[in-house]
Design a protein around this motif. Structure first.
Motif, PDB file in Angstrom:
ATOM      1  N   ALA A   1      62.587  24.057 139.011  1.00 16.69           N
ATOM      2  CA  ALA A   1      62.542  23.041 140.061  1.00 16.69           C
ATOM      3  C   ALA A   1      63.894  22.385 140.344  1.00 16.69           C
ATOM      4  O   ALA A   1      64.280  22.210 141.498  1.00 16.69           O
ATOM      5  CB  ALA A   1      61.523  21.983 139.687  1.00 16.69           C
ATOM      6  N   ALA A   2      64.634  22.049 139.300  1.00 16.31           N
ATOM      7  CA  ALA A   2      65.884  21.320 139.506  1.00 16.31           C
ATOM      8  C   ALA A   2      67.003  22.292 139.859  1.00 16.31           C
ATOM      9  O   ALA A   2      66.973  23.452 139.452  1.00 16.31           O
ATOM     10  CB  ALA A   2      66.233  20.548 138.241  1.00 16.31           C
ATOM     11  N   PRO A   3      68.010  21.809 140.615  1.00 15.47           N
ATOM     12  CA  PRO A   3      69.162  22.673 140.888  1.00 15.47           C
ATOM     13  C   PRO A   3      69.831  23.064 139.571  1.00 15.47           C
ATOM     14  O   PRO A   3      69.916  22.245 138.659  1.00 15.47           O
ATOM     15  CB  PRO A   3      70.079  21.781 141.739  1.00 15.47           C
ATOM     16  CG  PRO A   3      69.566  20.386 141.594  1.00 15.47           C
ATOM     17  CD  PRO A   3      68.116  20.496 141.262  1.00 15.47           C
ATOM     18  N   CYS A   4      70.261  24.305 139.480  1.00 18.57           N
ATOM     19  CA  CYS A   4      70.913  24.848 138.271  1.00 18.57           C
ATOM     20  C   CYS A   4      69.959  25.039 137.102  1.00 18.57           C
ATOM     21  O   CYS A   4      70.384  25.307 135.984  1.00 18.57           O
ATOM     22  CB  CYS A   4      72.086  23.992 137.787  1.00 18.57           C
ATOM     23  SG  CYS A   4      73.422  23.920 138.941  1.00 18.57           S
ATOM     24  N   GLN A   5      68.656  24.860 137.334  1.00 23.69           N
ATOM     25  CA  GLN A   5      67.711  25.006 136.225  1.00 23.69           C
ATOM     26  C   GLN A   5      66.970  26.346 136.330  1.00 23.69           C
ATOM     27  O   GLN A   5      66.606  26.770 137.431  1.00 23.69           O
ATOM     28  CB  GLN A   5      66.703  23.856 136.242  1.00 23.69           C
ATOM     29  CG  GLN A   5      65.892  23.750 134.956  1.00 23.69           C
ATOM     30  CD  GLN A   5      64.792  22.716 135.043  1.00 23.69           C
ATOM     31  OE1 GLN A   5      64.295  22.424 136.127  1.00 23.69           O
ATOM     32  NE2 GLN A   5      64.404  22.166 133.910  1.00 23.69           N
TER      33      GLN A   5
ATOM     34  N   THR B   1      81.272  14.849 139.595  1.00 26.42           N
ATOM     35  CA  THR B   1      80.046  14.096 139.855  1.00 26.42           C
ATOM     36  C   THR B   1      78.836  15.030 139.891  1.00 26.42           C
ATOM     37  O   THR B   1      78.977  16.245 139.817  1.00 26.42           O
ATOM     38  CB  THR B   1      80.141  13.402 141.218  1.00 26.42           C
ATOM     39  OG1 THR B   1      80.246  14.433 142.212  1.00 26.42           O
ATOM     40  CG2 THR B   1      81.348  12.493 141.297  1.00 26.42           C
ATOM     41  N   TYR B   2      77.667  14.423 140.054  1.00 20.02           N
ATOM     42  CA  TYR B   2      76.442  15.226 140.119  1.00 20.02           C
ATOM     43  C   TYR B   2      76.491  16.230 141.266  1.00 20.02           C
ATOM     44  O   TYR B   2      76.045  17.366 141.119  1.00 20.02           O
ATOM     45  CB  TYR B   2      75.215  14.308 140.286  1.00 20.02           C
ATOM     46  CG  TYR B   2      74.626  13.839 138.969  1.00 20.02           C
ATOM     47  CD1 TYR B   2      75.408  13.772 137.819  1.00 20.02           C
ATOM     48  CD2 TYR B   2      73.285  13.454 138.871  1.00 20.02           C
ATOM     49  CE1 TYR B   2      74.870  13.346 136.613  1.00 20.02           C
ATOM     50  CE2 TYR B   2      72.735  13.023 137.664  1.00 20.02           C
ATOM     51  CZ  TYR B   2      73.533  12.974 136.536  1.00 20.02           C
ATOM     52  OH  TYR B   2      72.997  12.546 135.354  1.00 20.02           O
ATOM     53  N   SER B   3      77.026  15.806 142.419  1.00 16.88           N
ATOM     54  CA  SER B   3      77.006  16.777 143.523  1.00 16.88           C
ATOM     55  C   SER B   3      78.006  17.904 143.287  1.00 16.88           C
ATOM     56  O   SER B   3      77.773  19.038 143.679  1.00 16.88           O
ATOM     57  CB  SER B   3      77.180  16.100 144.878  1.00 16.88           C
ATOM     58  OG  SER B   3      78.479  15.642 145.038  1.00 16.88           O
ATOM     59  N   ASP B   4      79.110  17.597 142.568  1.00 23.73           N
ATOM     60  CA  ASP B   4      80.039  18.676 142.196  1.00 23.73           C
ATOM     61  C   ASP B   4      79.323  19.691 141.311  1.00 23.73           C
ATOM     62  O   ASP B   4      79.420  20.903 141.525  1.00 23.73           O
ATOM     63  CB  ASP B   4      81.220  18.127 141.371  1.00 23.73           C
ATOM     64  CG  ASP B   4      82.118  17.194 142.159  1.00 23.73           C
ATOM     65  OD1 ASP B   4      82.186  17.360 143.387  1.00 23.73           O
ATOM     66  OD2 ASP B   4      82.738  16.299 141.539  1.00 23.73           O
ATOM     67  N   ILE B   5      78.625  19.181 140.297  1.00 21.45           N
ATOM     68  CA  ILE B   5      78.077  20.060 139.263  1.00 21.45           C
ATOM     69  C   ILE B   5      76.817  20.786 139.732  1.00 21.45           C
ATOM     70  O   ILE B   5      76.671  21.994 139.535  1.00 21.45           O
ATOM     71  CB  ILE B   5      77.736  19.253 137.987  1.00 21.45           C
ATOM     72  CG1 ILE B   5      78.984  18.549 137.454  1.00 21.45           C
ATOM     73  CG2 ILE B   5      77.154  20.160 136.909  1.00 21.45           C
ATOM     74  CD1 ILE B   5      78.716  17.596 136.306  1.00 21.45           C
ATOM     75  N   LEU B   6      75.920  20.029 140.345  1.00 20.47           N
ATOM     76  CA  LEU B   6      74.609  20.610 140.655  1.00 20.47           C
ATOM     77  C   LEU B   6      74.599  21.425 141.946  1.00 20.47           C
ATOM     78  O   LEU B   6      73.735  22.265 142.152  1.00 20.47           O
ATOM     79  CB  LEU B   6      73.544  19.510 140.727  1.00 20.47           C
ATOM     80  CG  LEU B   6      73.257  18.802 139.400  1.00 20.47           C
ATOM     81  CD1 LEU B   6      72.309  17.624 139.607  1.00 20.47           C
ATOM     82  CD2 LEU B   6      72.667  19.768 138.387  1.00 20.47           C
ATOM     83  N   PHE B   7      75.554  21.130 142.813  1.00 26.60           N
ATOM     84  CA  PHE B   7      75.576  21.862 144.091  1.00 26.60           C
ATOM     85  C   PHE B   7      76.937  22.502 144.324  1.00 26.60           C
ATOM     86  O   PHE B   7      77.549  22.314 145.356  1.00 26.60           O
ATOM     87  CB  PHE B   7      75.198  20.923 145.244  1.00 26.60           C
ATOM     88  CG  PHE B   7      73.820  20.325 145.083  1.00 26.60           C
ATOM     89  CD1 PHE B   7      72.694  21.032 145.487  1.00 26.60           C
ATOM     90  CD2 PHE B   7      73.656  19.080 144.497  1.00 26.60           C
ATOM     91  CE1 PHE B   7      71.428  20.499 145.308  1.00 26.60           C
ATOM     92  CE2 PHE B   7      72.385  18.541 144.311  1.00 26.60           C
ATOM     93  CZ  PHE B   7      71.270  19.254 144.723  1.00 26.60           C
ATOM     94  N   TYR B   8      77.409  23.217 143.317  1.00 22.61           N
ATOM     95  CA  TYR B   8      78.727  23.857 143.450  1.00 22.61           C
ATOM     96  C   TYR B   8      78.638  25.073 144.353  1.00 22.61           C
ATOM     97  O   TYR B   8      77.566  25.641 144.529  1.00 22.61           O
ATOM     98  CB  TYR B   8      79.289  24.250 142.070  1.00 22.61           C
ATOM     99  CG  TYR B   8      78.509  25.269 141.297  1.00 22.61           C
ATOM    100  CD1 TYR B   8      78.801  26.633 141.406  1.00 22.61           C
ATOM    101  CD2 TYR B   8      77.469  24.880 140.443  1.00 22.61           C
ATOM    102  CE1 TYR B   8      78.085  27.571 140.690  1.00 22.61           C
ATOM    103  CE2 TYR B   8      76.751  25.806 139.722  1.00 22.61           C
ATOM    104  CZ  TYR B   8      77.057  27.165 139.851  1.00 22.61           C
ATOM    105  OH  TYR B   8      76.344  28.083 139.141  1.00 22.61           O
TER     106      TYR B   8
END
Ligand code: ADP
Ligand code: MG
Length: 694
Positions: free
Chosen positions: A268-272, A687-694
Motif C-alpha cells: 500500500a505505501a510508496p516504496c513498500q 525529505t519524505y517526498s525525496d525518499i518516497l517519491f524519487y
C-alpha cells in the motif's frame, strides 16, 4: 542475449537437502538420519561422521572453504562464527577436514549475546548443537549448519530450541485426539507456517544522508509529503525497473538456498513491497524467514538500495508487518484445520477449531506479548494494522456453524433441530473468507489461521511457540476428557458446545479498526494491551509461567530471561532513538533553521534600507523563531527527563513509554514545522517526498 534461469535446477542447489542426502549418503546412513527426523531418535556418532564427510565434500564442490554453526540468539536475528575446513598435515600443507563432532556440537563465546541473566558471567561459554531436522546450506563460501544454542547448564539461549520443544508437545497432544477419531497412522503432527514479509526499499544515497535511518532504521523526523498513499496507486502497481531487477536477483538467491519465495508485489505505501513464500513446517519456515530478512538486506545493498525492515519507517504511511499463516498438518499430508467432507471429519475439524478458539481466548495476552516491541508499538492499533486486541475472525459460514452449536439451533434450516456433531454435515466453508476482513488480527482463511500482529523485523518463532504451546495445552485437556468418556459421541458434543460457548467472546467478525470495537471488547472482558510497556508487564504472569513450564517449553528461568531481554531491548531502542533525535536537533535541525532565519533577517534589513516591504519574510521569521524556541525548550526538557530514567528496567519501560516517547513526539512536531518553513536548500537531510517519491 537474455539469460535463461532454470528454476527447477537452481532451486535448493545450495542446500544439503533430502534429495542430495539420498544421493550422497549410504542407504544405511540416510535411513538413520530419516529415522532421527521422523521419530526423534538420537544419531550415532558414526552416522554423524559419515554425514559430515559427505556434507564437506558437497560443500567444497559448492565453493565453501568454511563452516559455521548458524543459530538464532535471543536478539531475534541470526548469528554465525566461521571456521575453516583446513587442517595442517605437519609438512606445511593442509587438508580439508570436517568431523562428525564438529557437525554435531560447537562451542562459542556467548558473553556478548543476551542471556537475560541465564548465564553467569564467569561461565561465558555457549554451545551449539546441530538440528538435523533443518537442512544445511552453502552461502557466501560457508557451509551453514542450523543449530540450537544453549548455555553450559543446558538453558536454551535461542529461539529455535523452544520452537522445537513446542512442536513436539503440540504433536503429542494432537495425536491423542487423532487416535480418538480412529487415526492410527499418523506419527507426527507438524505446525505449518507461511510468513508473508513486508518491507520498504529506498535508494541508498538517501539512507546514507539520514542519521535516524542509519541508527534506528526509521525516520524520527519528517513532515508528510504533499502526496501520501491516498491515490492507492502503489498497491499491486507495476514494479519499477530498478526494484524488479533487485527482486529478480533476490528470488534467485532465495531459491538457491531453498527458500520457497513465491509471491512479490507492491504494498500500500510508496516504496513498500511484500514477499510471501510457500508455507513449510514451522522450523523450516522460521529459518527461511531469517534468510529472507538477511538476503533482502544484502541483495538490496548490492543494487545500491536499502531494505528497511522496521515496522514504521515513515510516519503517515502504512507500516510493515508480517502475516503468520498457521495450520496443523499430519505427516500423512492432512491439514487438520481443513473442514472435512464427512460428518466425522467435520467433527474432528470442530475439535481442533474449538481448541484453537479456547486456547486463544485463554491466552490472548500471552500471544499479544509475543509481538510486543518498540517498533511494533507504532503499528498495532494504528489505522492500517490490526488492533492490539486479540480476536478471531471466522467468516459468516463458520460463525453460523459455531452459533448453531452454541444455541442448539440449526445452522441452515431454523425448522430443524440442533446440529449433532459427528452426524450432521456442515455447509461448505469458502476458502476466500480471508479478504473479507483485513482488520482482524487473527483470521480463519479457509484452512489456516492468519495471525497478522507480527512486526516486520521480528523473528516469527515467538508467536509460533505460543500458538503451538496453547494448542498443546487445550488439545491435551480435550484428550483427557474424551479419553475418559464412556459415550464418545455425547462427550464430543458436550465438549465442543461447552468450549465454544465459554469462549465465543473472542470471535469477532466486524471492523477491528473501529472505536466501537474497543468499547465492545472491553465489555466482553478481552485484554487490550496497547503498548509494549503494558504488554510486557503481563508476560510473566503466573498463568503463562504455568503454561510454558508444564509443557517444558521453557524453564521458569528461561522464560523470565526472555522477559528481561524484551524489556531491556525496549528501553535500549527508545534510548537510542531519543539520543539520535537530540543529536539531529542540536547538530542539524536547529543550526539549519537558525541559518535560514539569520539570512532572512539580513534580507529584511536590506529590503528596509531600500524602503521596500518585507512582510512575508518578517512573518516567516516570526514563525521560524517561535518553532525554533519551542524546539530548543523541548530539547532541554527531554534531555532532563533522560537523566531521570529509573534504574530498574521494568520501571524504566513504563517511564520510557509514558515520558520519553511523548517528549519525542513533541520534539518531532516542532522539527517538522521547521522543515515545512525552511528553504529546502538549507535542510540537512532528504525529505519524505525525496525518499518516497524519487
Ligand atoms: P493471502 O494471504 O494473500 O490471501 P494465501 O492465502 O494464498 O495469500 O497465502 C498466504 C500465505 O499462507 C502463503 O505463504 C501460503 O503459502 C500460506 N499458506 C497457504 N496454505 C497454508 C496452510 N495450510 N498452512 C500454513 N500456511 C499456508
Ligand atoms: Mg495475508
Amino acid at each position: 542475449m537474455r539469460e535463461f534461469l532454470n528454476v527447477p535446477e537452481i532451486f535448493g542447489s545450495d542446500v544439503f537437502n533430502e534429495a542430495t542426502m539420498k544421493q550422497r549418503l549410504t542407504e544405511e546412513v540416510y535411513n538413520a538420519w530419516k529415522q532421527c527426523v521422523t521419530t526423534g531418535s538420537p544419531l550415532q556418532l558414526s552416522v554423524a561422521n559419515e554425514i559430515s564427510e559427505a556434507m564437506k565434500v558437497w560443500a567444497i564442490e559448492k565453493g565453501a572453504t568454511h563452516f559455521t554453526h548458524w543459530f538464532q540468539p535471543m536478539t531475534g536475528i541470526t548469528a554465525e562464527k566461521h571456521d575453516s575446513f583446513i587442517a595442517p598435515t605437519g609438512d606445511g600443507r593442509v587438508i580439508m577436514e570436517f568431523s562428525g563432532k564438529e557437525l554435531v556440537k560447537g562451542e562459542s563465546d556467548a558473553s556478548s549475546f543476551p542471556s537475560g541473566g541465564l548465564r553467569a558471567t564467569f561461565e561465558a561459554r555457549g554451545y551449539t548443537a546441530w538440528d538435523p531436522t533443518a537442512f544445511a546450506f552453502v552461502k557466501d563460501g560457508s557451509l551453514y549448519i542450523p543449530t540450537c544454542f544453549f548455555s553450559y547448564t543446558g538453558d536454551a539461549l535461542d529461539t529455535k530450541t523452544p520452537l522445537l520443544r513446542s512442536s513436539k508437545e503440540l504433536s503429542k497432544a494432537a495425536i491423542r485426539i487423532l487416535r480418538l477419531f480412529g487415526d492410527n497412522e499418523t506419527i507426527r503432527v507438524i505446525p505449518s507456517v507461511g510468513a508473508e514479509q513486508e518491507y520498504f526499499i529506498i535508494p541508498k544515497d538517501f539512507y546514507a544522508q539520514r542519521e535516524d535511518l542509519r541508527l534506528t532504521g526509521r525516520t524520527l523526523f519528517g513532515a508528510p509529503a504533499p502526496k501520501g498513499q491516498e491515490l492507492e496507486d502503489h498497491y499491486y502497481g507495476t514494479i519499477r525497473t530498478r526494484i524488479s531487477s533487485f527482486m529478480k536477483d533476490l528470488d534467485e538467491q532465495l531459491w538457491r538456498v531453498g527458500v520457497l519465495s513465491y509471491t512479490k508485489h507492491n504494498e500500500a505505501a510508496p516504496c513498500q513491497h511484500e514477499l510471501a513464500p510457500i508455507y513449510d513446517n514451522a522450523n523450516a519456515a522460521c529459518d527461511a524467514n531469517q534468510l529472507v530478512m538477511e538476503i533482502l538486506k544484502k541483495c538490496a545493498a548490492k543494487h545500491n538500495l536499502v531494505c528497511l525492515l522496521h515496522e514504521k519507517p515513515f510516519q503517515g504511511v502504512n507500516g510493515s508487518g508480517k502475516h503468520n499463516n498457521y495450520s496443523l498438518s499430519t505427516d500423512t499430508g492432512r491439514n487438520l484445520f481443513r473442514p472435512g467432507q464427512t460428518p466425522r471429519q467435520n467433527a474432528q475439524f470442530l475439535v481442533f477449531l474449538a481448541a484453537f478458539i479456547q486456547g486463544i481466548d485463554e491466552y490472548q495476552d500471552f500471544l499479544r506479548c509475543t509481538v510486543a516491541s518498540a517498533g511494533n508499538d507504532h503499528r498495532l492499533g494504528a489505522h492500517e494494522a490490526p488492533p492490539a486486541i486479540v480476536s478471531i475472525f471466522l467468516g459468516d459460514e463458520l460463525t453460523a456453524v459455531v452459533e448453531s452449536i452454541i444455541n442448539g439451533t440449526n445452522y441452515t434450516d431454523p425448522e430443524k433441530s440442533i446440529m449433532r456433531i459427528g452426524v450432521d454435515e456442515m455447509p461448505p466453508i469458502p476458502k476466500d473468507t480471508t479478504d473479507r476482513n483485513r482488520t482482524s488480527p487473527l483470521a480463519f482463511t479457509g484452512n489456516k489461521f492468519e495471525f497478522r500482529m507480527l512486526g516486520s523485523s521480528q523473528s516469527v518463532t515467538a508467536p509460533n511457540i505460543a500458538l503451538n504451546t496453547i494448542m498443546a495445552e487445550v488439545l491435551g485437556q480435550f484428550a483427557d476428557e474424551l479419553e475418559a468418556a464412556e459415550d464418545f459421541e455425547a462427550a464430543l458434543q458436550n465438549l465442543v458446545c461447552r468450549s465454544l460457548t465459554e469462549h465465543q467472546r473472542i470471535i469477532f467478525n466486524g471492523n477491528g479498526y473501529s472505536a466501537d470495537w474497543e468499547a465492545e471488547a472491553a465489555k466482553r472482558g478481552l485484554s487490550n494491551l496497547r503498548s509494549t510497556a503494558e504488554a510486557l508487564t503481563s508476560y510473566t504472569s503466573q498463568k503463562n509461567i504455568d503454561l510454558v513450564t508444564k509443557h517444558g517449553i521453557y524453564t521458569e528461568a528461561e522464560f523470565r530471561a526472555r522477559h528481561e531481554i524484551y524489556v531491556e531491548a525496549y528501553c535500549k531502542i527508545i534510548k537510542i532513538e531519543a539520543r539520535t533525535m537530540l543529536d539531529m536537533v542540536r547538530h542539524q535541525i536547529l543550526p539549519a533553521a537558525s541559518r535560514y532565519t539569520g539570512d532572512l533577517c539580513e534580507r529584511v534589513l536590506n529590503k528596509e534600507k531600500l524602503g521596500v516591504p518585507a512582510a512575508a519574510e518578517k512573518a516567516l521569521i516570526e514563525k521560524l523563531s517561535t518553532a525554533t524556541d519551542a524546539l530548543y525548550a523541548l530539547c532541554e526538557a527531554m534531555e532532563g527527563h533522560m537523566t531521570d530514567v529509573p534504574k530498574d528496567y521494568e520501571a524504566a519501560t513504563i517511564y520510557y513509554h509514558d515520558v520519553i516517547t511523548k517528549d519525542m513526539a513533541a520534539l518531532r512536531e516542532q522539527a517538522d514545522i521547521l522543515e515545512q518553513l525552511t528553504d529546502k536548500s538549507y535542510w540537512p537531510y532528504p525529505t519524505y517526498s525525496d525518499i518516497l517519491f524519487y
